[in-house]
Design a protein around this motif. Structure first.
Motif, short mmCIF file in Angstrom:
data_model
loop_
_atom_site.label_atom_id
_atom_site.label_comp_id
_atom_site.label_asym_id
_atom_site.label_seq_id
_atom_site.Cartn_x
_atom_site.Cartn_y
_atom_site.Cartn_z
N ALA A 39 47.89 23.88 41.35
CA ALA A 39 48.31 22.36 41.48
C ALA A 39 48.97 21.81 43.41
CB ALA A 39 48.49 21.20 41.20
N GLN A 40 48.24 20.87 43.70
CA GLN A 40 48.64 20.82 45.45
C GLN A 40 49.56 21.98 46.03
OE1 GLN A 40 48.39 17.89 45.91
NE2 GLN A 40 47.95 16.93 44.07
N THR A 41 48.61 23.00 46.06
CA THR A 41 48.78 24.30 46.85
C THR A 41 48.23 24.09 48.45
OG1 THR A 41 46.78 25.39 45.89
CG2 THR A 41 49.17 25.51 44.89
N ARG A 42 48.08 24.65 49.15
CA ARG A 42 47.48 24.73 50.09
C ARG A 42 46.61 25.78 50.26
NH1 ARG A 42 53.26 24.97 53.93
NH2 ARG A 42 54.56 23.60 53.45
N THR A 43 45.95 25.93 51.52
CA THR A 43 44.22 26.52 51.63
C THR A 43 44.97 28.08 51.19
OG1 THR A 43 43.31 24.65 52.74
CG2 THR A 43 42.23 27.07 52.88
N PHE A 44 44.72 28.65 50.79
CA PHE A 44 45.15 30.13 50.84
C PHE A 44 43.58 30.87 50.18
CE2 PHE A 44 46.05 28.21 46.44
CZ PHE A 44 45.41 29.28 46.10
N LYS A 45 43.85 32.07 50.06
CA LYS A 45 42.53 32.95 49.56
C LYS A 45 43.46 33.47 48.56
CE LYS A 45 39.97 36.98 50.62
NZ LYS A 45 40.17 38.55 51.43
N ALA A 46 42.35 33.19 46.84
CA ALA A 46 42.98 34.21 45.54
C ALA A 46 41.87 35.25 45.15
CB ALA A 46 43.41 33.15 44.72
N THR A 47 42.77 35.84 45.09
CA THR A 47 41.71 37.67 44.17
C THR A 47 42.41 37.66 42.66
OG1 THR A 47 41.30 38.88 46.23
CG2 THR A 47 40.51 39.40 43.78
N PHE A 48 41.34 37.15 41.46
CA PHE A 48 41.76 37.31 40.47
C PHE A 48 40.98 38.97 39.74
CE2 PHE A 48 42.47 32.44 41.28
CZ PHE A 48 43.68 32.74 40.96
N ASP A 49 41.64 39.05 38.99
CA ASP A 49 40.73 40.33 38.20
C ASP A 49 41.42 40.08 36.10
OD1 ASP A 49 39.74 42.50 36.67
OD2 ASP A 49 40.60 44.14 37.28
N VAL A 50 41.13 38.92 36.13
CA VAL A 50 42.08 38.91 34.81
C VAL A 50 40.51 38.66 33.75
CG1 VAL A 50 43.42 37.69 35.73
CG2 VAL A 50 41.50 36.31 36.07
N PRO A 51 40.34 39.80 33.05
CA PRO A 51 39.56 39.53 31.55
C PRO A 51 38.57 38.88 30.50
CG PRO A 51 40.39 41.64 32.10
CD PRO A 51 40.96 40.73 33.24
N SER A 52 40.51 38.32 30.26
CA SER A 52 40.51 37.61 29.66
C SER A 52 40.77 36.30 29.49
CB SER A 52 41.72 38.12 28.26
OG SER A 52 41.66 39.14 28.41
N ILE A 53 40.88 35.69 30.55
CA ILE A 53 40.77 34.43 30.97
C ILE A 53 39.71 33.04 30.29
CG2 ILE A 53 38.55 34.35 32.82
CD1 ILE A 53 40.84 32.10 34.53
N ARG A 54 39.82 32.43 29.69
CA ARG A 54 39.47 31.13 29.28
C ARG A 54 39.45 29.47 30.32
NH1 ARG A 54 38.71 32.56 24.09
NH2 ARG A 54 39.57 33.76 23.26
N LYS A 55 40.34 29.86 30.48
CA LYS A 55 40.17 28.47 31.61
C LYS A 55 41.42 28.80 33.08
CE LYS A 55 40.79 24.56 29.08
NZ LYS A 55 41.93 23.19 28.63
N PHE A 56 40.56 27.97 33.97
CA PHE A 56 41.09 28.02 35.55
C PHE A 56 41.02 26.17 35.59
CE2 PHE A 56 39.82 27.52 39.84
CZ PHE A 56 41.41 28.30 40.49
#
Length: 526
Positions: A304-321
């Motif tokens: 929330a309210q983060t500045r522009t950035f790069k994000a890489t996610f390896d999260v096989p159990s994710i349910r919600k983003f």
């Protein structure tokens, strides 16, 4: 009911066991629980001896709020002291204790200390305390960090010092919430390292107190969770320098950081640091330009309210983003086989909404296209929208639910809808229909009316050639409109004419949704 077994009413009341009554009262707010005491004698007695005790000074105001401040403070003080004395006299145990007090009325520090210490001595399991407004003149009693029975601790608006003997004894603590507190970096680590069972950790707007040459300096807590020796700038001083053991976070399941400085090392070896973490929230954090998280346990990520950035996610159990803010980060998710959802809330405030912004929106949504996307956009526009011709031939990601709110001139509505339909393919559009007396929502009502007219025109013409003057609907096959019935909790069909009738207007805000069916279209990565 078996023969010979019956429940007899006492004074026209069928009695419930005290434990059940107290459980019901525990599900209510402190004020609501107190109001149940008038139901009957058994409910009154259950409230008097409830293991969940709520003391809230905000409830001590007469109707109209005209009571003198000093009178309110005295009334609360008398009630609180009598209540705690009753619990002591009856030798009752307090499981949950919640205390809310004003810090700027008389000698509040001594009263707060007295009430908290008594609750601790009665073996409290869950302690919540808030001083308003925040003040560093009140120090949380040392007995709190020495309470072996404590499982949950939430503190807002005071100062926390290290215990005199330097020992933190609340080793059974599972939940720690600190908001707007004055606390040293070393004290935070002392608590964490002494409480290996912590599953939930929330730090928000904490001020660190640094001792420098017999003087105390307050600063915003920074790098407190960088998992290395915390330091600050040379010209300010340094805090206690000691290594942090990764085992101190082995049981952490929920981590919420707000307005905290985080460096790039924080996200390194994420799985080793937080092997059980399921819920991660970064709210208005700063100090990093990229996120690289690999975690088999992480299920919910909120930014929330983060500045522009790069994000890489390896999260096989994710349910919600979840993401809320005004910019689009560059996201990358490792391909997942399970179903997950994305909840996106964007605030667009600019002088001119250009095709480049809509292009960024389309690219961002395409990155999330493996998930089911819910998109909410609030527009604050001061001029018309630029030509959207440059984005017409790009892939259009599917959005499960789109909600729009506009605070601008109604003249931009047509171009706004045109641009959004070139950027994505919503399956449902949910809008609010406001009474005409809501002048501030005039633009939203006009947006709803324009949307209705455009969709019904397309449905009736049933043509494949888009109307370039309004919006691109060449792939739209069918539209249905529904209204939500609040009393029944169900959606029902609504006639188009009802929304278009100038004389019709709801008496209260109503929720409207358009269900759109599109021709199948392959979504490709941008």
């Amino acid at each position: 009911m078996e023969k010979g077994k019956r429940i007899e009413a006492i004074n026209a009341e069928i009695p419930l066991p005290e434990g059940i009554i107290q459980h019901i009262q525990s599900l209510l707010s402190g004020k609501q629980a107190a109001q149940t005491s008038i139901l009957s004698k058994s409910w009154y007695n259950a409230w008097l001896t409830s293991p969940n005790l709520h003391l809230d000074e905000r409830n001590f105001q007469k109707r109209g709020g005209e009571s003198p401040t000093s009178q309110i403070a005295d009334g609360f003080s008398e009630f609180a002291k009598k209540t705690m004395q009753r619990y002591q006299t009856l030798n009752l145990k307090i499981e949950k204790f919640s205390l809310w007090m004003k810090s700027n009325e008389g000698d509040r520090n001594s009263l707060a200390s007295e009430l908290i210490v008594k609750a601790v001595k009665m073996s409290v399991n869950d302690l919540k305390f808030e001083f308003h407004p925040p003040t560093e003149t009140f120090v949380l009693p040392r007995e709190v960090l020495g309470a072996e029975t404590l499982i949950g601790l939430s503190v807002i608006g005071c100062k926390i010092d290290r215990p005199v003997d330097g020992k933190v004894s609340c080793s059974g603590l599972k939940s720690l919430i600190l908001r707007r507190v004055y606390i040293g970096d070393d004290v935070v680590w002392d608590i964490i390292s002494s409480c290996p069972l912590i599953e939930k950790l929330l730090l928000s707007e904490c001020e660190c107190l640094i001792d420098i040459k017999d003087s105390t300096v307050a600063r915003r807590m920074s790098k407190v969770l960088s998992l290395r020796s915390p330091t600050i700038e040379q010209n300010v001083g340094s805090v206690v320098d000691r290594p942090i053991k990764l085992s101190e976070f082995q049981n952490l399941k929920s981590l919420f950081l707000e307005k905290i400085h985080i460096d790039r090392l924080y996200f390194r070896d994420f799985t080793l640091k937080f092997p059980c973490l399921e819920d991660l929230t970064l709210w208005c954090c700063y100090g990093y330009s990229g996120i690289n998280i690999s975690s088999p346990s992480l299920q919910c990520i909120s930014l929330a309210q983060t500045r522009t950035f790069k994000a890489t996610f390896d999260v096989p159990s994710i349910r919600k983003f979840k993401l809320s803010g005004s910019s689009f980060p560059n996201l990358s998710f490792t391909p997942l086989s399970r179903e997950w959802v994305s909840e996106i809330s964007i605030k667009c405030s600019c002088f001119l909404l250009s095709a480049s912004w809509l292009l960024k929106l389309g690219k961002f949504l395409t990155k999330l296209s493996p998930s089911k996307i819910s998109l909410s956009i609030v527009f604050f526009l001061e001029m018309k929208i630029d030509n959207v011709g440059d984005i017409q031939d790009l892939p259009k990601p599917v959005v499960e639910n789109l909600m729009l709110s506009i605070h601008s001139s109604s003249s931009v509505c047509s171009a706004l809808l045109d641009g959004l339909f070139w950027s994505c393919r919503p399956r449902v559009i949910t809008q609010y229909w406001f009474p005409r007396s809501y002048i501030a929502e005039k633009a939203n009502n006009e947006l709803l009316e324009l949307l209705c007219k455009t969709l019904i025109r397309q449905e009736r013409e049933n043509c494949c050639i888009p109307n370039q003057n309004i919006i691109s609907l060449r792939d739209l096959e069918e539209v249905n409109v529904e209204i939500f019935e609040e009393t029944l909790g169900v959606w029902r069909c609504l006639l188009w004419e009802t929304l278009l009738d100038a004389s019709s207007s709801p008496e209260a805000r109503r929720k409207i949704r358009f269900q759109l069916r599109w021709r199948e279209e392959r979504i490709t990565s941008i």
